[in-house]
Design a protein around this motif. Structure first.
Motif, mmCIF file in Angstrom:
data_model
loop_
_atom_site.group_PDB
_atom_site.id
_atom_site.type_symbol
_atom_site.label_atom_id
_atom_site.label_comp_id
_atom_site.label_asym_id
_atom_site.label_seq_id
_atom_site.Cartn_x
_atom_site.Cartn_y
_atom_site.Cartn_z
ATOM 1 N N ALA A 90 0.547 -1.604 -0.119
ATOM 2 C CA ALA A 90 0.311 -0.145 -0.001
ATOM 3 C C ALA A 90 0.759 1.074 -0.474
ATOM 4 C CB ALA A 90 -1.298 0.069 1.193
ATOM 5 N N LYS A 91 2.156 1.385 0.317
ATOM 6 C CA LYS A 91 3.189 2.174 0.162
ATOM 7 C C LYS A 91 2.643 3.042 -1.105
ATOM 8 C CE LYS A 91 6.704 0.738 3.594
ATOM 9 N NZ LYS A 91 5.997 1.311 4.548
ATOM 10 N N ASP A 92 2.802 2.751 -2.294
ATOM 11 C CA ASP A 92 2.534 4.073 -3.369
ATOM 12 C C ASP A 92 0.956 4.616 -3.238
ATOM 13 O OD1 ASP A 92 5.310 3.370 -4.361
ATOM 14 O OD2 ASP A 92 4.499 2.255 -5.313
ATOM 15 N N ALA A 93 0.045 3.587 -3.411
ATOM 16 C CA ALA A 93 -0.993 4.063 -2.642
ATOM 17 C C ALA A 93 -1.422 5.546 -1.519
ATOM 18 C CB ALA A 93 -2.068 2.954 -3.103
ATOM 19 N N MET A 94 -0.928 5.113 -0.972
ATOM 20 C CA MET A 94 -0.269 5.899 0.175
ATOM 21 C C MET A 94 0.006 7.247 0.309
ATOM 22 S SD MET A 94 -2.879 5.071 2.687
ATOM 23 C CE MET A 94 -2.365 5.232 4.380
ATOM 24 N N SER A 95 0.746 6.452 -0.835
ATOM 25 C CA SER A 95 1.948 8.094 -1.052
ATOM 26 C C SER A 95 1.025 8.827 -1.489
ATOM 27 C CB SER A 95 2.832 7.681 -1.226
ATOM 28 O OG SER A 95 3.579 8.199 -2.087
ATOM 29 N N TRP A 96 0.545 8.650 -2.990
ATOM 30 C CA TRP A 96 -0.448 8.988 -3.589
ATOM 31 C C TRP A 96 -1.835 9.618 -2.857
ATOM 32 C CZ3 TRP A 96 -5.094 7.328 -5.424
ATOM 33 C CH2 TRP A 96 -6.184 8.620 -6.413
ATOM 34 N N ALA A 97 -2.714 8.940 -2.610
ATOM 35 C CA ALA A 97 -3.451 9.512 -2.400
ATOM 36 C C ALA A 97 -2.909 10.807 -0.467
ATOM 37 C CB ALA A 97 -3.483 8.256 -0.680
ATOM 38 N N VAL A 98 -2.006 10.745 -0.040
ATOM 39 C CA VAL A 98 -1.427 11.686 1.012
ATOM 40 C C VAL A 98 -1.644 12.979 -0.531
ATOM 41 C CG1 VAL A 98 0.402 12.371 2.623
ATOM 42 C CG2 VAL A 98 -1.074 10.545 3.185
ATOM 43 N N GLY A 99 -0.538 12.258 -0.739
ATOM 44 C CA GLY A 99 0.168 13.454 -1.447
ATOM 45 C C GLY A 99 -0.467 14.447 -2.535
ATOM 46 N N SER A 100 -1.568 13.658 -2.723
ATOM 47 C CA SER A 100 -2.651 14.313 -3.793
ATOM 48 C C SER A 100 -4.030 14.987 -2.789
ATOM 49 C CB SER A 100 -3.681 13.346 -4.114
ATOM 50 O OG SER A 100 -2.677 12.469 -4.858
ATOM 51 N N GLY A 101 -4.038 14.992 -1.171
ATOM 52 C CA GLY A 101 -5.352 15.054 -0.713
ATOM 53 C C GLY A 101 -6.217 14.941 -0.093
ATOM 54 N N LEU A 102 -5.823 13.152 -1.243
ATOM 55 C CA LEU A 102 -7.334 12.393 -0.683
ATOM 56 C C LEU A 102 -7.787 12.452 1.070
ATOM 57 C CD1 LEU A 102 -7.191 10.896 -3.667
ATOM 58 C CD2 LEU A 102 -8.511 12.497 -3.362
ATOM 59 N N ILE A 103 -6.601 12.074 1.073
ATOM 60 C CA ILE A 103 -6.189 11.167 3.249
ATOM 61 C C ILE A 103 -5.454 12.293 3.659
ATOM 62 C CG2 ILE A 103 -5.589 8.992 4.106
ATOM 63 C CD1 ILE A 103 -5.993 7.319 1.919
ATOM 64 N N SER A 104 -5.525 12.421 5.091
ATOM 65 C CA SER A 104 -4.661 12.967 5.270
ATOM 66 C C SER A 104 -4.414 12.274 6.694
ATOM 67 C CB SER A 104 -5.319 14.388 6.280
ATOM 68 O OG SER A 104 -6.649 14.056 6.510
#
Length: 107
Positions: free
Chosen positions: A65-79
């Protein structure tokens, strides 16, 4: 039918061995992975990422899940659940899911 479609398109992988838990609570990292794969499926830009090392529990993010979490946080979807925690294995609440979906589809 939704699970069958998501699996056939590579968006949902289940627990392995063909097992899925459609009625199970979804974790924050599972949600991030499915959204990341959906974004890739749709051809969205998934290059914006964040360094997760500032979160005390960043090591708790599963390898898959590392790439996905990095993307989700970087995109502002998940904080973070707080300024210092991501809670990747924590259940995503209905309210969180609503906010995440709204943000994703407004971008």
């Amino acid at each position: 039918e939704a699970v069958r479609w998501a699996a056939s398109e590579g968006i949902a992988g289940g627990y392995g061995g063909g097992l899925f838990g459609p009625d199970d609570p979804i974790t924050r990292e599972q949600l991030a992975v499915m959204l990341y794969r959906y974004a890739q499926y749709k051809g969205y830009d998934v290059s914006k990422t964040a360094d997760l090392s500032g979160y005390a529990d960043s090591a708790a993010v599963s390898v898959w899940a590392k790439d996905a979490m990095s993307w989700a946080v970087g995109s502002g979807l998940i904080s973070g659940r707080s300024a210092t925690t991501l809670a990747p294995a924590g259940s995503a609440t209905r309210a969180e899911c609503a906010v995440i979906f709204t943000q994703m589809f407004q971008k």
